[in-house]
Design an enzyme around this catalytic site. Structure first.
Site, mmCIF file in Angstrom:
data_model
loop_
_atom_site.group_PDB
_atom_site.id
_atom_site.type_symbol
_atom_site.label_atom_id
_atom_site.label_comp_id
_atom_site.label_asym_id
_atom_site.label_seq_id
_atom_site.Cartn_x
_atom_site.Cartn_y
_atom_site.Cartn_z
ATOM 1 N N LYS A 250 -7.427 8.314 1.858
ATOM 2 C CA LYS A 250 -6.260 7.475 2.189
ATOM 3 C C LYS A 250 -5.088 7.854 1.289
ATOM 4 C CE LYS A 250 -4.587 2.646 2.069
ATOM 5 N NZ LYS A 250 -4.924 1.218 1.884
ATOM 6 N N LYS A 262 3.689 -7.897 1.107
ATOM 7 C CA LYS A 262 2.865 -8.377 -0.003
ATOM 8 C C LYS A 262 3.706 -9.236 -0.941
ATOM 9 C CE LYS A 262 -0.434 -4.554 -0.352
ATOM 10 N NZ LYS A 262 -1.647 -5.355 -0.097
ATOM 11 N N ASP A 332 -0.238 -5.113 6.916
ATOM 12 C CA ASP A 332 -0.752 -4.767 5.590
ATOM 13 C C ASP A 332 -2.154 -4.149 5.671
ATOM 14 O OD1 ASP A 332 -0.764 -4.475 2.878
ATOM 15 O OD2 ASP A 332 -1.113 -6.603 2.425
ATOM 16 N N GLU A 334 -3.023 -1.368 6.799
ATOM 17 C CA GLU A 334 -2.506 -0.087 7.281
ATOM 18 C C GLU A 334 -3.433 1.086 6.973
ATOM 19 O OE1 GLU A 334 -1.893 -1.248 4.404
ATOM 20 O OE2 GLU A 334 -2.177 0.523 3.141
ATOM 21 N N ARG A 336 -6.673 1.496 7.349
ATOM 22 C CA ARG A 336 -7.575 1.803 8.472
ATOM 23 C C ARG A 336 -6.810 2.446 9.628
ATOM 24 N NH1 ARG A 336 -9.158 -4.462 8.675
ATOM 25 N NH2 ARG A 336 -8.568 -4.240 6.482
HETATM 26 N N1 BES Z 1 -4.085 -1.217 -0.251
HETATM 27 C C1 BES Z 1 -4.496 -2.509 0.152
HETATM 28 C C2 BES Z 1 -5.821 -2.905 -0.474
HETATM 29 C C3 BES Z 1 -5.802 -3.328 -1.908
HETATM 30 C C4 BES Z 1 -5.271 -4.543 -2.278
HETATM 31 C C5 BES Z 1 -6.390 -2.529 -2.867
HETATM 32 C C6 BES Z 1 -5.287 -4.923 -3.597
HETATM 33 C C7 BES Z 1 -6.428 -2.936 -4.177
HETATM 34 C C8 BES Z 1 -5.877 -4.119 -4.561
HETATM 35 C C9 BES Z 1 -4.665 -2.563 1.661
HETATM 36 O O1 BES Z 1 -3.795 -1.789 2.393
HETATM 37 C C10 BES Z 1 -4.426 -3.975 2.061
HETATM 38 O O2 BES Z 1 -3.338 -4.435 1.912
HETATM 39 N N2 BES Z 1 -5.456 -4.639 2.561
HETATM 40 C C11 BES Z 1 -5.361 -5.994 2.940
HETATM 41 C C12 BES Z 1 -6.133 -6.180 4.222
HETATM 42 C C13 BES Z 1 -5.927 -7.519 4.866
HETATM 43 C C14 BES Z 1 -4.513 -7.627 5.388
HETATM 44 C C15 BES Z 1 -6.923 -7.683 5.993
HETATM 45 C C16 BES Z 1 -5.971 -6.833 1.813
HETATM 46 O O3 BES Z 1 -6.959 -6.424 1.224
HETATM 47 O O4 BES Z 1 -5.407 -7.896 1.537
HETATM 48 ZN ZN ZN Z 2 -3.054 -0.153 1.465
HETATM 49 MN MN MN Z 3 -1.983 -2.794 2.825
#
Ligand code: BES
Ligand code: ZN
Ligand code: MN
Length: 482
Positions: A250, A262, A332, A334, A336
């Site tokens: 990724k 965020k 968010d 993104e 996947r």
């Molecule tokens: N890059 C983030 C995941 C992440 C968040 C890694 C905090 C490390 C610390 C990913 O793109 C993301 O934002 N995932 C969301 C998914 C949700 C919207 C289903 C998440 O984990 O909140």
């Molecule tokens: Zn991310």
């Molecule tokens: Mn994200």
């Protein structure tokens, strides 16, 4: 970092010249004769030394010893974790003196622990300077690994040396802020790796990606002024006829969340959202050094996830390269969306295994914390091999489930699949989404959201899981030889 390997017996260790000499002492160590033997016998008898992990005694300009500083440190029963703990403590005591060279001496029973010793000292002495000119650059230049029978450990030593370079590559690119690590800059860095023997790197831009039909990846990138890059790395160490292992990383160079923005606090850490990509590049760096007999392909979808007038909106439906349509309920989620198209692209290599590596979900951090990466796999053999590699490299992972019932929440009234389910088991549902695209080959997914970087005072990339990946690939190249 420069490394050297040296044969040094316990009765000669006192005559070794160095800025600093660290002597690891496990329980029950009994050197036959010489100053080390005399010292140890006396100190243990008087109770002034103990072999418990991290217990240390420092000598400076001590008579009978040729090294300027000698640090004798206990490692208890003497496993990899104990060596790591002890050497972190030893470095804490030595770093003030800014040694340029350190020798670590391992007694007979612990020579298999050269790897953890090298990784720990390299890790502890690492300094990021790229965007901090005032940072004091790393003063430690050379690590010598000394042991009674060094010749036997040459191969392992070379692997560990390559691993340090791979890990440091991953740390460097992980740590760079997003304006110093754009998708184009990542692509250039990958191209520099492409100059090495048996390596080849291709870089695709927005036009080529659109032509391939990667509508999901392109949709994430569409709001950014930084053009996306799709990076393809090839390492060809075996016959063309041998099917490759494909690594997918990724490469979100910054994740604002997009329109599903965020919160502001801590958002800077989303510069680390390309640590999967950095770990793939770091692994290729190590492969180029070691030239093992295996074929490996690296795929890196790289882009920013930004809010803007052109941005994706919740509810938008996009068409992935696989033909499946996706309802984007949360912009968010993104990672996947870019990985799914890379997984579809992976099919063309007829891979024997595909492993994706991604800082995918905050939910994985809740589940496993910062100790183990989340491992998902559709193939038990692949899962076992990755678990074993993680143990060997002290870069641990933990297998998570993929029951079909977890996919229930991904159903959509408007597309073949939604990109998010509800909050429950968020790391698992993300994996279930990816699994729909990982057809036709054994597949594993590593969620490294909790392990790729550290927060707080020690904020910085860890270089994980380069150790796990390299161990896995080398074990595969050896299996191929048999
Ligand atoms: N890059 C983030 C995941 C992440 C968040 C890694 C905090 C490390 C610390 C990913 O793109 C993301 O934002 N995932 C969301 C998914 C949700 C919207 C289903 C998440 O984990 O909140
Ligand atoms: Zn991310
Ligand atoms: Mn994200």
């Amino acid at each position: 970092m420069n490394f050297s390997l040296l044969t040094l017996s316990s009765n000669a260790v006192h005559s070794h010249k160095a800025d600093a000499l660290v002597i690891l002492i496990p329980e029950g160590l009994k050197p036959a004769r010489g100053p080390l033997a005399d010292w140890l016998t006396k100190q243990l008898k008087s109770g002034d030394f103990s072999t418990q992990v991290g217990f240390q005694v420092s000598l400076f300009d001590a008579p009978g010893w040729s090294a300027k500083r000698v640090c004798l440190i206990g490692i208890g029963p003497g496993g990899a974790a104990q060596v790591r703990q002890a050497l972190t403590a030893a470095w804490g005591a030595l770093k003030g003196a800014k040694p340029e060279a350190i020798t670590v001496w391992l007694p007979e029973s612990t020579t298999s622990l050269a790897g953890p010793a090298m990784q720990t000292l390299a890790d502890a002495s690492y300094v990021f300077t790229t965007t901090k000119p005032s940072a004091k650059p790393r003063t430690l230049k050379r690590i010598t690994v000394a042991m009674p029978d060094a010749v036997k450990h040459k191969t392992e030593f070379a692997r560990q040396q390559a691993l340090v370079e791979g890990v440091e590559w991953a740390k460097e690119w992980g740590n760079r802020p997003a304006n110093h690590a754009t998708p184009s800059m990542l692509a250039k860095a990958a191209q520099s790796l492409g100059k090495q023997r048996r390596m080849r790197v291709q870089v695709l831009g927005p036009k080529e990606v659109a032509k391939l039909g990667m509508g999901s990846f392109a949709a994430v990138a569409q709001a950014s002024t930084e053009p996306l890059r799709f990076i393809v790395l090839h390492y060809n160490g075996a016959a063309k006829s041998k099917s490759p292992v494909v690594l997918v990383g990724k490469g979100i160079t910054f994740d604002t969340g997009g329109i599903s923005l965020k919160p502001g606090a801590g958002m800077d850490e989303m510069k680390f959202d390309m640590c999967g990509a950095a770990s793939v590049m770091g692994t290729f760096m190590a492969l180029a050094k070691l030239q093992p007999a295996i074929n490996v392909v690296g795929l890196i979808p790289a882009c920013e996830n930004m809010p803007d007038g052109r941005a994706l909106k919740p509810g938008d439906v996009v068409t992935s390269m696989s033909g499946q349509t996706i309802e984007i309920l949360n912009t968010d989620a993104e990672g996947r969306l870019i990985l799914c198209d890379a997984l579809t692209y992976a099919k063309r290599f007829k891979p024997r295994a595909v492993i994706d590596i991604a800082t995918l979900t905050g939910a994985c951090v809740i589940a496993l914390g910062h100790v183990r990466s989340g491992l998902y796999a559709t193939d038990d053999g692949l899962a076992k091999a990755l678990e074993t590699a993680g143990e060997a490299a002290q870069d641990l992972c933990w297998r998570m489930p993929l029951d079909e019932a977890y996919a229930e929440g991904l159903k959509s009234n408007f597309a073949d699949v939604a990109n998010v389910a509800d909050r429950a088991a968020g790391s698992v549902t993300a994996a279930k989404f990816l699994q729909r695209f990982a057809t036709d080959f054994p597949w594993a997914h590593l969620d490294i959201a909790g392990t790729a970087w550290k927060s707080g005072a020690a904020k910085g990339a860890t270089g994980r899981p380069v150790g796990l990946l390299l161990h896995y690939l080398l074990s595969q190249s050896e299996a191929g030889k048999r």
